[in-house]
Design an enzyme around this catalytic site. Structure first.
Site, short mmCIF file in Angstrom:
data_model
loop_
_atom_site.label_atom_id
_atom_site.label_comp_id
_atom_site.label_asym_id
_atom_site.label_seq_id
_atom_site.Cartn_x
_atom_site.Cartn_y
_atom_site.Cartn_z
N PRO A 188 0.81 -8.36 5.04
CG PRO A 188 -0.37 -6.42 4.66
CD PRO A 188 0.75 -7.24 4.13
CD GLU A 189 0.70 -14.16 7.34
OE1 GLU A 189 0.09 -15.15 7.77
OE2 GLU A 189 1.92 -14.01 7.47
CE LYS A 247 -2.14 -14.06 2.60
NZ LYS A 247 -0.82 -14.38 2.05
NE ARG A 252 9.98 -3.99 -1.87
CZ ARG A 252 10.35 -5.17 -1.37
NH1 ARG A 252 10.24 -5.39 -0.08
NH2 ARG A 252 10.81 -6.13 -2.14
NE ARG A 271 7.38 -16.40 1.64
CZ ARG A 271 6.10 -16.07 1.84
NH1 ARG A 271 5.14 -16.60 1.12
NH2 ARG A 271 5.79 -15.19 2.77
#
Ligand code: ZN
Length: 275
Positions: free
Chosen positions: A2-3, A60, A112, A265
């Site tokens: 999520p950003e 965030k 996670r 990335r």
């Protein structure tokens, strides 16, 4: 991961729920690995019998303001989610459950287990904390200006893609919005940050805000499993121009979009449009 827009969507959703000013009476840990600056016992003593007053975000980070000036921060990292459920409902990967006096619970869920939860006695301690202090400007901050960016970029020999992910410069951009912003700005992700002009800095700000505002309208981007509430996903993925479109045609020039890794990335871009 999520950003800013996904966190914003979640915060908006949470702020419309009915748990405000209702006492938290019990905490159950399935796994306390997410606690970073407290033990289980310290956390329970800190939170139990308090109520939630309001919720906001910094980059965030999700900030829960509790009664007595206390603060909890949650960072979702890769797969963290926050659900508001009936006391007997179950989420898939609960780690921490906050039971309330109204027979409901707020659940921190994380398959996670990379998320983090911190507690602070008051707002000043939050601002002075290492996790918040180092953050740069947020995407919609007035203080995020082209001159600010140019100044941040001027000694950066690294690629602009990597620099945009640096939370100490802009807090809230991740991989999706970095790729989308650079595409709209026609800037190659390989360009060195120090070679980005003042005008391009302004374009980065404008385009980043434009995409994020559209994303927030569409309740964020769901590419893996992001949900802002149980069984509620975002839909901005339908509007992404480069992210996740490896080997598809560029929507601007028709060339095949490239994919590579920059500093570990995944990065999707158009070799022809982005210089
Ligand atoms: Zn193109």
């Amino acid at each position: 991961m999520p950003e800013f827009p996904e966190v914003k969507t979640l915060v908006n959703w949470l702020n419309h729920q009915d748990f405000f000013s209702i006492k938290i009476n019990k905490i159950i840990f399935i796994d306390a690995i997410v606690l970073k600056n407290s033990t289980k016992k310290q956390f329970i003593d800190f939170v139990c019998n308090e109520t939630i007053k309001k919720i906001s975000q910094i980059g965030k980070f999700i900030i829960f303001y509790l009664s007595n000036g206390k603060i909890i921060t949650i960072h979702l990292r890769l797969e963290g989610k926050i659900f508001y459920l009936s006391a007997n409902e179950k989420s898939k990967f609960p780690l921490v459950e906050f039971y309330l006096d109204n027979d409901k619970k707020i659940v921190y869920d994380d398959s996670r287990k990379f998320g983090t939860i911190n507690i602070y006695d008051n707002y000043q301690k939050l601002l002075d904390s290492s996790e918040i202090k180092k953050l740069g400007k947020q995407p919609f901050d007035q203080a995020l200006t082209a001159n600010y960016l140019l100044n941040c970029f001027k000694n950066k020999n690294q690629k602009i893609k990597t620099t945009l992910l640096d939370q100490t410069i802009i807090a809230g951009i991740g991989n999706i919005y970095a790729d989308e912003t650079l595409f709209l700005c026609k800037i190659s992700p390989f360009r060195k940050a120090k070679d980005v002009s003042l005008d391009e800095c302004q374009q980065i700000i404008n385009n980043c805000r434009k995409i994020m505002a559209q994303s927030i309208k569409n309740k964020g981007t769901t590419v893996f499993s992001y949900q802002y509430a149980l069984n509620h996903s975002g839909s901005f993925q339908k509007y992404l121009k480069v992210y996740g479109r490896k080997n598809l045609s560029c929507l601007r020039c028709g060339s095949t979009l490239c994919w590579t890794k920059i500093n570990g990335r995944g990065t999707t871009y158009c070799k022809k449009c982005q210089k």
